[in-house]
Design an enzyme around this catalytic site. Structure first.
Site, PDB file in Angstrom:
ATOM      1  N   ASP A  13       0.673  -1.792  -0.077  1.00 20.42           N
ATOM      2  CA  ASP A  13       0.157   0.018  -0.149  1.00 20.42           C
ATOM      3  C   ASP A  13       0.619   1.020  -0.045  1.00 20.42           C
ATOM      4  O   ASP A  13       0.540   2.447   0.455  1.00 20.42           O
ATOM      5  CB  ASP A  13      -0.920   0.093   0.813  1.00 20.42           C
ATOM      6  N   GLY A  40      -3.658  -4.289  -4.780  1.00 22.97           N
ATOM      7  CA  GLY A  40      -5.128  -2.940  -5.358  1.00 22.97           C
ATOM      8  C   GLY A  40      -3.881  -2.223  -5.443  1.00 22.97           C
ATOM      9  O   GLY A  40      -3.732  -0.869  -4.570  1.00 22.97           O
ATOM     10  N   HIS A  41      -3.979  -1.574  -6.519  1.00 18.49           N
ATOM     11  CA  HIS A  41      -3.375  -0.871  -7.251  1.00 18.49           C
ATOM     12  C   HIS A  41      -4.473   0.740  -7.284  1.00 18.49           C
ATOM     13  O   HIS A  41      -5.030   0.626  -8.694  1.00 18.49           O
ATOM     14  CB  HIS A  41      -2.069  -0.401  -8.236  1.00 18.49           C
TER      15      HIS A  41
END
Length: 420
Positions: A13, A40-41
């Site tokens: 993150d 998740g980007h």
């Protein structure tokens, strides 16, 4: 050496997607080399937010081809959902632009079921998995019981493999009180997905080496962070793959001589999702301030992230594990308005605390304090425009980690990035 690797140097993150998106305009290929849709980007371009889980973060740059390497585990339903979501924003993703390795392993419904049931059974001992089936898929890969993308897109081969594997998977599901899965029902669900996926599938190793021989530039994108590495992270509170830069070779299919620059992305403070040791955690109002100011909620799960001061001990460890040549320091703007900042420079227990998660969990951080700044830095376009205290903070991180910070981020947008 045309290859640049971008990896997380904390617990994930850190903002890798933004950095990859920024650098992708100079790359011919952007290659995701490990992990799955547990990552998740988040990209912000022209005020528009795009969240990606499997599609490489270079997809918003039309000049770059994107590759999902064989080190990634792919949930084909999630991947095609991402492709469809991009299309609704006017970004159609064609097979010539997104290439998927035939050797990547497929996440199937029984992997998700087993992951979810196991985590629930752990109760208070849960490790914080995203329940996306990542771990069980890597288990099958290691035990030579996985199904590769190249098999998944062949109906006859997929039926054969599911018929062979499902009885054992159903026994595991039953042990945890779950409902068994049926081969025919699975095939009804999966065959249309496989048909849609097939045009994207190719021998990506050949594609990458043809690009290298042609002198093209490759940008390798990692998921999660070094401290979640299966071998080098805070085990067992880690992910199921190798997240350090060396995995770019194994997960994409290139040799180490193809790699030159290794950029480690760090937040100006630290965050962690889920369980596990966190020596600099701020379980107080200041930690909540960082969470709210930084919008620290998981882009995959929505879970609130634990927040704390920058840990230079762990960042230096990550620099060594990855062979970092550069740092990208993100979310500096989140620290604006704090009178005093702290950096962990050592542990009371010494570096032995890095050996395992129990030792790290018991580690007591020693801090060095520095003055903060009150100015809004989100519009700063150059290093010189940043407040003196902000520059001093970044320079202290550089000195403690032993790696130059050549990129600093002052906001979520692509343009809010300063390259030194």
């Amino acid at each position: 050496m045309p290859g640049t690797v971008v990896v997380g140097a904390q617990w994930g993150d850190e903002g890798k997607g933004k950095i990859v998106d920024r650098l992708a305009s100079r790359a011919d290929l952007v290659v995701r080399f490990q992990g799955g849709n547990n990552a998740g980007h988040t990209l912000v371009v022209a005020g528009e937010k795009v969240v990606l889980h499997l599609v490489p973060s270079g997809i918003l740059n039309p000049s770059a081809r994107c590759v999902i390497g064989h080190g990634v585990v792919i949930d084909p339903v999630v991947l095609l959902r991402e492709v469809d979501a991009l299309a609704t924003t006017g970004r159609s993703v064609h097979p010539a632009q997104l290439l998927i390795s035939a050797g990547a392993h497929v996440i199937l419904p029984y992997h998700v079921a087993i992951d979810t049931l196991r985590e629930a059974a752990r109760g208070a001992g849960a490790i914080g998995t995203t329940k996306r089936g990542i771990g069980p898929t890597y288990e099958d890969k290691a035990s030579r019981r996985g199904i590769k993308v190249g098999e998944f897109i062949r109906p006859d081969r997929l039926r054969e493999r599911l018929t062979d594997l499902l009885p054992e998977r159903n026994r595991t599901i039953a042990e945890f009180g779950g409902e068994p899965l049926d081969v025919d029902v699975l095939l009804d669900q999966l065959l249309p997905v496989a048909e849609r996926l097939a045009p994207y599938v190719t021998d990506t190793v050949e594609v990458l080496h043809e690009a290298l021989e042609a002198g093209q530039s490759l940008l390798f994108e990692g998921a999660q962070g070094a401290l979640l590495d299966l071998d080098h992270g805070s085990y067992p509170y880690v992910t199921s793959s190798n997240t350090i830069a060396g995995a770019a070779c194994t997960g994409a299919g290139v040799g180490p001589t193809a790699l030159g620059q290794v950029i480690g992305v760090v937040k100006a403070y630290c965050t962690r999702v889920g369980h596990g040791p966190f020596p600099t955690e701020l379980d107080n109002d200041l930690g909540e301030h960082l969470r709210q100011q930084g919008r620290e909620f998981g882009s995959t799960t929505g879970r609130p992230r634990r927040c704390g001061w920058f840990d230079a001990v762990l960042a230096k460890r990550a620099a060594r594990l990855n062979g970092l040549t550069d740092l990208a320091v993100t979310k500096l703007d989140v620290l604006s308005g704090l009178d005093e900042l702290a950096i962990c420079t050592s542990y009371v227990e010494g570096t032995d605390a890095l050996a395992d998660s129990r030792s790290l969990d018991a580690a007591t951080a020693r801090y060095e304090t520095m003055p903060g700044w009150t100015e809004d830095i989100t519009q700063c376009g150059s290093w010189e425009e940043l407040p003196e205290a902000c520059r001093a903070y970044v320079e202290r991180i550089e000195a403690l980690v032993g790696v130059p910070a050549t990129i600093v981020s002052v906001g979520p947008g692509r343009e809010q990035t300063i390259e030194r």
